[in-house]
Design a protein around this motif. Sequence first.
Motif, PDB file in Angstrom:
ATOM      1  N   THR A 222       0.813  -1.224   0.000  1.00  0.00           N
ATOM      2  CA  THR A 222       0.000   0.000   0.000  1.00  0.00           C
ATOM      3  C   THR A 222       0.844   1.271   0.000  1.00  0.00           C
ATOM      4  O   THR A 222       0.298   2.374  -0.032  1.00  0.00           O
ATOM      5  CB  THR A 222      -0.931   0.011   1.227  1.00  0.00           C
ATOM      6  OG1 THR A 222      -0.145  -0.175   2.414  1.00  0.00           O
ATOM      7  CG2 THR A 222      -1.973  -1.086   1.128  1.00  0.00           C
ATOM      8  N   ALA A 223       2.169   1.107   0.038  1.00  0.00           N
ATOM      9  CA  ALA A 223       3.047   2.282   0.019  1.00  0.00           C
ATOM     10  C   ALA A 223       3.003   2.957  -1.348  1.00  0.00           C
ATOM     11  O   ALA A 223       2.838   2.289  -2.384  1.00  0.00           O
ATOM     12  CB  ALA A 223       4.480   1.872   0.351  1.00  0.00           C
ATOM     13  N   GLU A 224       3.113   4.268  -1.367  1.00  0.00           N
ATOM     14  CA  GLU A 224       3.084   5.012  -2.625  1.00  0.00           C
ATOM     15  C   GLU A 224       4.274   4.661  -3.515  1.00  0.00           C
ATOM     16  O   GLU A 224       4.171   4.670  -4.737  1.00  0.00           O
ATOM     17  CB  GLU A 224       3.072   6.524  -2.344  1.00  0.00           C
ATOM     18  CG  GLU A 224       1.763   7.015  -1.739  1.00  0.00           C
ATOM     19  CD  GLU A 224       1.742   8.524  -1.586  1.00  0.00           C
ATOM     20  OE1 GLU A 224       2.682   9.186  -2.081  1.00  0.00           O
ATOM     21  OE2 GLU A 224       0.783   9.032  -0.975  1.00  0.00           O
ATOM     22  N   ASP A 225       5.421   4.355  -2.912  1.00  0.00           N
ATOM     23  CA  ASP A 225       6.614   4.016  -3.698  1.00  0.00           C
ATOM     24  C   ASP A 225       6.852   2.503  -3.693  1.00  0.00           C
ATOM     25  O   ASP A 225       7.962   2.032  -3.439  1.00  0.00           O
ATOM     26  CB  ASP A 225       7.836   4.754  -3.153  1.00  0.00           C
ATOM     27  CG  ASP A 225       8.126   4.360  -1.695  1.00  0.00           C
ATOM     28  OD1 ASP A 225       7.180   3.886  -1.025  1.00  0.00           O
ATOM     29  OD2 ASP A 225       9.278   4.520  -1.261  1.00  0.00           O
ATOM     30  N   PHE A 226       5.772   1.726  -3.950  1.00  0.00           N
ATOM     31  CA  PHE A 226       5.880   0.259  -3.964  1.00  0.00           C
ATOM     32  C   PHE A 226       7.021  -0.196  -4.874  1.00  0.00           C
ATOM     33  O   PHE A 226       7.098   0.197  -6.031  1.00  0.00           O
ATOM     34  CB  PHE A 226       4.568  -0.366  -4.450  1.00  0.00           C
ATOM     35  CG  PHE A 226       4.689  -1.848  -4.717  1.00  0.00           C
ATOM     36  CD1 PHE A 226       4.658  -2.750  -3.663  1.00  0.00           C
ATOM     37  CD2 PHE A 226       4.847  -2.347  -6.004  1.00  0.00           C
ATOM     38  CE1 PHE A 226       4.774  -4.118  -3.891  1.00  0.00           C
ATOM     39  CE2 PHE A 226       4.957  -3.704  -6.245  1.00  0.00           C
ATOM     40  CZ  PHE A 226       4.919  -4.593  -5.178  1.00  0.00           C
ATOM     41  N   ARG A 227       7.912  -1.003  -4.301  1.00  0.00           N
ATOM     42  CA  ARG A 227       9.022  -1.529  -5.083  1.00  0.00           C
ATOM     43  C   ARG A 227       9.118  -3.035  -4.871  1.00  0.00           C
ATOM     44  O   ARG A 227       9.169  -3.503  -3.723  1.00  0.00           O
ATOM     45  CB  ARG A 227      10.334  -0.848  -4.702  1.00  0.00           C
ATOM     46  CG  ARG A 227      10.472   0.548  -5.294  1.00  0.00           C
ATOM     47  CD  ARG A 227      11.832   1.146  -5.018  1.00  0.00           C
ATOM     48  NE  ARG A 227      11.940   1.602  -3.628  1.00  0.00           N
ATOM     49  CZ  ARG A 227      13.059   2.144  -3.131  1.00  0.00           C
ATOM     50  NH1 ARG A 227      14.130   2.285  -3.888  1.00  0.00           N
ATOM     51  NH2 ARG A 227      13.085   2.539  -1.877  1.00  0.00           N
TER      52      ARG A 227
END
Length: 748
Positions: free
Chosen positions: A522-527
């Motif tokens: 759910t993080a905006e910077d999904f990696r």
Amino acid sequence: MTAEAQLVLQYIQHTNKNVFLTGKAGTGKTTLLKNILSTTHKNTVVVAPTGIAALNAGGVTIHSFFQLPFSGYVPTEDFRNKPDALYFETKKTITRHFKMNQTKQTLIKNLELLVIDEVSMLRADILDAMNEMLQFVRKSREPFGGVQVLFIGDLWQLPPVVKSNEWQTLQQFYQGIYFFNAWVMQQTQVIYIELKKIYRQDDARFVSLLNNFRTNTITADDYAILNKQVNTVFDTKKNKGYITLTTHNRKADEINDQELQDLKGEEFVFLPEIIGDFPEKIYPLESELVLKKGAQVMFVKNDLSHEKRYYNGKIGFVFYVSAHEIEVLIPEDNVKITVEKYEWQNVRYVLNEQTKEIEEEVLGTFVQYPLKLAWAITVHKSQGLTFDKAILDINDVFMSGQAYVALSRLRTLSGLILSKPVAIRQIGTDQHILSFSERNKHLNNEDGLLQAKLEYLWIQIKETFDWTTAHKQFSDWNSTWVDEKKSTRKIYAPWAVKQERLLENLKSVATKFLHEIYALFTAEDFRVEHLMLRLEKAYNYFYPKLDELAYDTLFVLEQSKKKKGFVLFTEQLSVFEHQHIKMVLKLIKTHKMIRIFKAGKDFNKHDLETQEIVTYRLNHLTAIKEILRTQILDIDTVETDDIKEISKIPKISTIDKTFELWQRKRTIKEIAEERKLSVQTITQHIGKLIGQQKIDVTEVLSTKKIMELEKLFENHHDKTLTELKAEAPEITTWEELRIFKAYLEVKE
């Protein structure tokens, strides 16, 4: 492969979204289905509304798989059946029919992908009944119990069948009778993908006309074009190769019977070979194939050889026929084909005990020449066939979609003859279909694909590491007997306590881990790199512990099998053995899945079904059997005969299966018995293998027999096998003749 077909594969392999695969006749829906079944990594079952449709799709009927009654169904508990009225099942009553054994329930709980073929014929109430069963067995109120569903069909073709007295009741609950009118379909989003490229027709004018018939937008020009094909006095005696499409079985049978009677010459009757369980109601062909020389026939299967000399619907004429041989002439290709028998299989789905995957088991086989008389055929039975030349009377259509089905069988307009002018009033399309299609066909399903992939990946990870239910079920079971003072099972109490503690620890650590993973998703910077690192560590931590859990459960299960008075204990423990083994296999597969996702590759059966998964349980079982054999225990010696070697490999051809058994030194008769096929069919396979130079003729025929046959065939290659058999010694068999003929074709 077209972009639309690729999109279907992406949604099936990488997401859990339900998909409706549709397309005009001839757009390759069946071909794509075969591609999906050969590559999907998911536990899959194929069903269809009718026996013939199920057989053609390589699956089973909806009613047999779901154990549904043949009465209608209303999706409510409040409905009350009236005395002396038509009976309907309800949400309350239908569960009485779901009294499945543990094996069938386990299979359904392991189901990941349900394919429903020929969905145009599926009624809304039947789909709701299927949904009720899946939710009931899988203990889930999600649509279809959480199973992904692939609907395949063309709604403009043959519709569902509902009697007027049934509809009087059903219309109180449904706006229409099509599958998309089902209550469950209002609770789930379906990805609508239509195949656009037409492979059957390439005449733009004809394609346009067919599309207008399909969507009820027929123009005056369309009628004008069709009426140019009218010939009310067309003579099929002078114009060979035309097949008449009728609306009723009786009319088609009358035409075929009369044409056959008009031919002179001897009549030959060919009966199918039925091996094992193959009910008459799902016969793919008539129970008798009656032929004479000159009969107009149609192939009902595609040529499986690389020559591709015929296809499903190809018309030809019987050039030669005897009790043991059929040759068909294709005039336009100037080709004579020695017809070989084809095998249809009646299958059921079973769960592989070692891999916990759903597989097909052959119950019986129907072996027959893939031919039928082809002066006439019904529109219904023509679905899926392709004709070069046909005579149609579409004024007699009595069901929505029949006119379109009939017309779309043709490759070109030039091969079409209409026996009467087309009456405008006869053509129509159900408005429910039009509105459903209009609502869905403009959606851009590519936009949501990446998000759907991530959602699916999260679901797989959550299912892999969520062991709350596994712990609770074992704990509940454990509490029912572990404190019993006189229980014979008390010897396993320390083990059960140890297993429960291990499960509780696994559950607790995994719950915290899932919270961390969810934060990554759910993080905006999904990696994906971060995800990969966390999952690698999790795999290394959890695998040894899960492996210990699964091994110990399997050990106790095998140990208890031979103990007296432990039948119930063993039955109950086998459920947990399945669950614990599956937990390990799921972890292995998800670990592999994440690596493939990081590499930017597609999920497929080949990459995800690793040897580690295939042999995991078997390796543990073999080791356990050996320990139990040498231990001094108060049980009988455990035999290892029941350990079956398994080699989970991609599906291979029927001929290659015969070759595998031949390499294991099986005789032709032994292979036939093991494969539930006739000796003649296996002999035909051996001939092909000789033709492929995989088997040397000397492995099958003695040197003396080869010399006899060389002399018999010398300078007589143009003779039929029947003629050669008449000249051969009485001890020479048909099988020997066929095998030697295949050998000669290789030499040439």
